[in-house]
Design a protein around this motif. Structure first.
Motif, PDB file in Angstrom:
ATOM      1  N   LYS A  57       0.817  -1.210   0.000  1.00 22.47           N
ATOM      2  CA  LYS A  57       0.000   0.000   0.000  1.00 22.47           C
ATOM      3  C   LYS A  57       0.852   1.261   0.000  1.00 22.47           C
ATOM      4  CE  LYS A  57      -4.076  -1.867   0.020  1.00 22.47           C
ATOM      5  NZ  LYS A  57      -5.027  -1.634  -1.081  1.00 22.47           N
ATOM      6  N   GLY A  58       2.193   1.098   0.040  1.00 27.56           N
ATOM      7  CA  GLY A  58       3.093   2.234  -0.042  1.00 27.56           C
ATOM      8  C   GLY A  58       3.647   2.714   1.274  1.00 27.56           C
ATOM      9  N   GLU A  59       3.057   2.256   2.380  1.00 32.13           N
ATOM     10  CA  GLU A  59       3.530   2.718   3.682  1.00 32.13           C
ATOM     11  C   GLU A  59       4.844   2.042   4.057  1.00 32.13           C
ATOM     12  OE1 GLU A  59       0.696   1.154   3.190  1.00 32.13           O
ATOM     13  OE2 GLU A  59      -1.013   2.382   3.802  1.00 32.13           O
ATOM     14  N   GLN A  60       5.665   2.767   4.803  1.00 30.46           N
ATOM     15  CA  GLN A  60       6.868   2.196   5.394  1.00 30.46           C
ATOM     16  C   GLN A  60       6.495   1.717   6.804  1.00 30.46           C
ATOM     17  OE1 GLN A  60      10.195   2.181   3.891  1.00 30.46           O
ATOM     18  NE2 GLN A  60       8.866   2.496   2.129  1.00 30.46           N
ATOM     19  N   VAL A  61       6.563   0.400   7.016  1.00 32.78           N
ATOM     20  CA  VAL A  61       6.180  -0.171   8.305  1.00 32.78           C
ATOM     21  C   VAL A  61       7.449  -0.578   9.047  1.00 32.78           C
ATOM     22  CG1 VAL A  61       4.893  -1.980   9.493  1.00 32.78           C
ATOM     23  CG2 VAL A  61       3.989  -0.988   7.363  1.00 32.78           C
ATOM     24  N   THR A  62       7.690   0.025  10.195  1.00 35.21           N
ATOM     25  CA  THR A  62       8.862  -0.303  10.991  1.00 35.21           C
ATOM     26  C   THR A  62       8.487  -1.329  12.055  1.00 35.21           C
ATOM     27  OG1 THR A  62       9.867   1.862  10.648  1.00 35.21           O
ATOM     28  CG2 THR A  62      10.647   0.578  12.532  1.00 35.21           C
ATOM     29  N   ILE A  63       9.206  -2.465  12.031  1.00 33.83           N
ATOM     30  CA  ILE A  63       9.001  -3.521  13.015  1.00 33.83           C
ATOM     31  C   ILE A  63      10.142  -3.395  14.013  1.00 33.83           C
ATOM     32  CG2 ILE A  63       8.699  -6.009  13.356  1.00 33.83           C
ATOM     33  CD1 ILE A  63       8.035  -6.174  10.338  1.00 33.83           C
ATOM     34  N   THR A  64       9.821  -3.004  15.230  1.00 33.17           N
ATOM     35  CA  THR A  64      10.859  -2.645  16.200  1.00 33.17           C
ATOM     36  C   THR A  64      11.579  -3.855  16.790  1.00 33.17           C
ATOM     37  OG1 THR A  64       9.207  -2.563  17.960  1.00 33.17           O
ATOM     38  CG2 THR A  64       9.692  -0.503  16.806  1.00 33.17           C
ATOM     39  N   LYS A  65      10.879  -4.982  16.904  1.00 34.54           N
ATOM     40  CA  LYS A  65      11.501  -6.195  17.459  1.00 34.54           C
ATOM     41  C   LYS A  65      10.859  -7.424  16.827  1.00 34.54           C
ATOM     42  CE  LYS A  65       8.392  -6.378  21.467  1.00 34.54           C
ATOM     43  NZ  LYS A  65       8.310  -6.455  22.948  1.00 34.54           N
ATOM     44  N   LYS A  66      11.451  -8.569  17.046  1.00 36.24           N
ATOM     45  CA  LYS A  66      10.935  -9.810  16.462  1.00 36.24           C
ATOM     46  C   LYS A  66       9.467 -10.006  16.859  1.00 36.24           C
ATOM     47  CE  LYS A  66      11.399 -14.826  16.576  1.00 36.24           C
ATOM     48  NZ  LYS A  66      12.126 -15.985  17.101  1.00 36.24           N
ATOM     49  N   PRO A  67       8.553 -10.150  15.877  1.00 33.68           N
ATOM     50  CA  PRO A  67       7.135 -10.336  16.207  1.00 33.68           C
ATOM     51  C   PRO A  67       6.898 -11.662  16.942  1.00 33.68           C
ATOM     52  CG  PRO A  67       7.423  -9.710  13.905  1.00 33.68           C
ATOM     53  CD  PRO A  67       8.779 -10.067  14.428  1.00 33.68           C
ATOM     54  N   ASP A 151      -8.735  -0.650   5.756  1.00 29.92           N
ATOM     55  CA  ASP A 151      -8.699   0.458   6.720  1.00 29.92           C
ATOM     56  C   ASP A 151      -8.814  -0.019   8.164  1.00 29.92           C
ATOM     57  OD1 ASP A 151      -8.483   2.239   4.629  1.00 29.92           O
ATOM     58  OD2 ASP A 151     -10.647   2.571   4.482  1.00 29.92           O
ATOM     59  N   GLN A 152      -9.524  -1.109   8.379  1.00 32.97           N
ATOM     60  CA  GLN A 152      -9.724  -1.607   9.737  1.00 32.97           C
ATOM     61  C   GLN A 152      -8.483  -2.289  10.301  1.00 32.97           C
ATOM     62  OE1 GLN A 152     -13.646  -3.662  10.234  1.00 32.97           O
ATOM     63  NE2 GLN A 152     -13.847  -3.234   8.039  1.00 32.97           N
ATOM     64  N   LEU A 153      -7.718  -2.961   9.442  1.00 32.05           N
ATOM     65  CA  LEU A 153      -6.591  -3.763   9.920  1.00 32.05           C
ATOM     66  C   LEU A 153      -5.527  -2.921  10.603  1.00 32.05           C
ATOM     67  CD1 LEU A 153      -6.166  -6.237   6.918  1.00 32.05           C
ATOM     68  CD2 LEU A 153      -7.174  -6.722   9.160  1.00 32.05           C
ATOM     69  N   SER A 154      -5.149  -1.812   9.980  1.00 28.47           N
ATOM     70  CA  SER A 154      -4.063  -0.996  10.529  1.00 28.47           C
ATOM     71  C   SER A 154      -4.429  -0.333  11.848  1.00 28.47           C
ATOM     72  CB  SER A 154      -3.630   0.065   9.512  1.00 28.47           C
ATOM     73  OG  SER A 154      -4.723   0.896   9.178  1.00 28.47           O
ATOM     74  N   LYS A 155      -5.724  -0.303  12.174  1.00 19.08           N
ATOM     75  CA  LYS A 155      -6.157   0.246  13.457  1.00 19.08           C
ATOM     76  C   LYS A 155      -5.916  -0.749  14.593  1.00 19.08           C
ATOM     77  CE  LYS A 155      -9.687   3.191  11.334  1.00 19.08           C
ATOM     78  NZ  LYS A 155     -11.150   3.452  11.189  1.00 19.08           N
ATOM     79  N   ILE A 156      -5.726  -2.019  14.234  1.00 19.37           N
ATOM     80  CA  ILE A 156      -5.512  -3.065  15.239  1.00 19.37           C
ATOM     81  C   ILE A 156      -4.026  -3.280  15.508  1.00 19.37           C
ATOM     82  CG2 ILE A 156      -5.802  -5.541  15.705  1.00 19.37           C
ATOM     83  CD1 ILE A 156      -8.441  -5.389  14.172  1.00 19.37           C
ATOM     84  N   ALA A 157      -3.220  -3.293  14.435  1.00 17.85           N
ATOM     85  CA  ALA A 157      -1.772  -3.519  14.580  1.00 17.85           C
ATOM     86  C   ALA A 157      -1.081  -3.082  13.297  1.00 17.85           C
ATOM     87  CB  ALA A 157      -1.491  -4.992  14.869  1.00 17.85           C
ATOM     88  N   PRO A 158       0.237  -2.850  13.316  1.00 10.15           N
ATOM     89  CA  PRO A 158       0.962  -2.572  12.079  1.00 10.15           C
ATOM     90  C   PRO A 158       0.671  -3.659  11.047  1.00 10.15           C
ATOM     91  CG  PRO A 158       2.378  -2.254  13.970  1.00 10.15           C
ATOM     92  CD  PRO A 158       1.121  -2.862  14.500  1.00 10.15           C
ATOM     93  N   THR A 159       0.333  -3.239   9.830  1.00  7.42           N
ATOM     94  CA  THR A 159      -0.107  -4.180   8.795  1.00  7.42           C
ATOM     95  C   THR A 159       0.750  -4.051   7.549  1.00  7.42           C
ATOM     96  OG1 THR A 159      -2.389  -4.024   9.623  1.00  7.42           O
ATOM     97  CG2 THR A 159      -2.071  -4.931   7.420  1.00  7.42           C
ATOM     98  N   ILE A 160       1.219  -5.192   7.065  1.00 11.10           N
ATOM     99  CA  ILE A 160       1.993  -5.242   5.819  1.00 11.10           C
ATOM    100  C   ILE A 160       1.179  -6.014   4.783  1.00 11.10           C
ATOM    101  CG2 ILE A 160       4.089  -6.106   4.705  1.00 11.10           C
ATOM    102  CD1 ILE A 160       5.509  -5.697   7.387  1.00 11.10           C
ATOM    103  N   PHE A 161       1.001  -5.386   3.622  1.00 13.36           N
ATOM    104  CA  PHE A 161       0.225  -6.005   2.552  1.00 13.36           C
ATOM    105  C   PHE A 161       1.144  -6.630   1.500  1.00 13.36           C
ATOM    106  CE2 PHE A 161      -2.822  -3.142   4.425  1.00 13.36           C
ATOM    107  CZ  PHE A 161      -4.025  -3.830   4.317  1.00 13.36           C
TER     108      PHE A 161
END
Length: 332
Positions: A57-67, A151-161
């Motif tokens: 979707k174009g967003e840069q998603v930063t994952i701070t630690k191992k999920p 739109d709903q997913l990113s409100k719950i947690a960082p989302t990568i498509f």
């Protein structure tokens, strides 16, 4: 350590998709965590975090630690995720939970790798309430499959498509697994699983080099029969050195007994979708009683083989490893 055990479907077929029969119970059921080793004999990846991933979707998603808790809401890609080192996963299913196959022996080693497996969707729909309750660190989704809930997913947690317009997620499982490895910081696990599969295919092709003639893979349902086409079952043709009937080029199609007689294949694989419950009806049972069936070349030569089509015709690596093994066992 306790483990919530919940099943899923490998993938059942695009038009058929994945796959799957009765498994475990709901999210309230817990069992002691298993010490079963990774089926790939793969060590946990030593990943560097934080890492930034570009979502489709174009967003840069930063994952701070191992999920530690990863929700995969694309219902068709669970097999691609199962080999990774993740303590807890949430998954969506193509059909109802009671139809899931993940309770069968084939999937058990992969399920046992995770302390918790939770269902967050059924019948291709994401259950947003369950997903919210699950509380993932990270969500992985598909641009097409999950477009209604973007739109709903990113409100719950960082989302990568995953971009489904650029990656053929139904056929390019190595591409999907490579992307998962990048997201999870486990590129080594992705590579080792892909290399393991490629080695199996190379070995299988060598074992099948004496096979002459063409092969028809049929999907057996209760009232219909489907000729698996090269678009969705191509991995069982050219990579194994096997020849597809001309009529199997492309997507494949529903087929009648008379249509099968016109093809008259040298080898037939009957992929049953009731393989574990023979009490359920299957059209092939009726065909086998017919004198027309007995005129087929494959029948006369005793070249008809019955396999678990629910698993073998799935799209992920576990299904395809299973199918490759079944074909080699039958033909070598």
């Amino acid at each position: 350590m306790k483990k919530q055990y919940m099943p899923l479907l490998t993938a059942c077929v695009m038009i058929v998709f994945l796959l799957l029969a009765s498994a475990c119970s709901g999210s309230s059921k817990s069992n002691t965590a298993s010490s079963t080793p990774n089926p790939s004999a793969t060590p946990a990846a030593s990943a560097s975090f934080p890492r930034t991933i570009t979502s489709a979707k174009g967003e840069q998603v930063t994952i701070t630690k191992k999920p530690e808790k990863v929700a995969l809401v694309h219902w068709g890609l669970t097999e691609d995720l199962l080999s990774f080192d993740i303590p807890s996963i949430g998954i969506a299913l193509p059909f109802a939970e009671k139809q899931s196959l993940l309770g069968i022996d084939l999937y058990k080693p992969y399920i046992d790798m995770h302390k918790e497996v939770t269902i967050v969707g059924e019948n291709t729909e994401v259950n947003m309430e369950r997903l919210l309750q699950y509380g993932p660190d990270l969500i992985i989704a598909g641009t097409e499959t999950n477009q209604k809930v973007v739109d709903q997913l990113s409100k719950i947690a960082p989302t990568i498509f995953i971009d489904e317009t650029k990656t053929d997620v139904w056929n390019d499982w190595p591409g999907v697994m490579t992307k998962f490895g990048e997201i999870l910081g486990q590129e080594d696990i992705a590579k080792q699983n892909i290399d393991k599969f490629n080695s199996k295919v190379t070995e299988a092709k060598d074992q099948l080099k004496a096979v002459q003639g063409n092969v028809a893979y049929l999907q057996v349902r209760d009232k219909t029969m489907w000729l698996q086409g090269t678009q969705y079952a191509g991995h069982y043709y050219e990579p194994l050195g096997l020849k597809a009937p001309e009529q199997a080029k492309g997507e494949g199609a529903a087929i009648t007994l008379e249509g099968l007689v016109q093809i008259n294949p040298d080898y037939i694989f009957l992929g049953y979708f009731n393989y574990r419950d023979k009490s359920l009806p299957a059209l092939a049972d009726e065909w086998e009683k017919s004198d027309v069936w007995k005129t087929l070349k494959a029948v006369k030569e005793n070249h008809v083989y019955k396999i678990d089509g629910e698993v073998a015709y799935g799209f992920g690596p576990i299904s395809r490893m299973f199918g490759t093994d079944a074909i080699v066992k039958a033909l070598k």
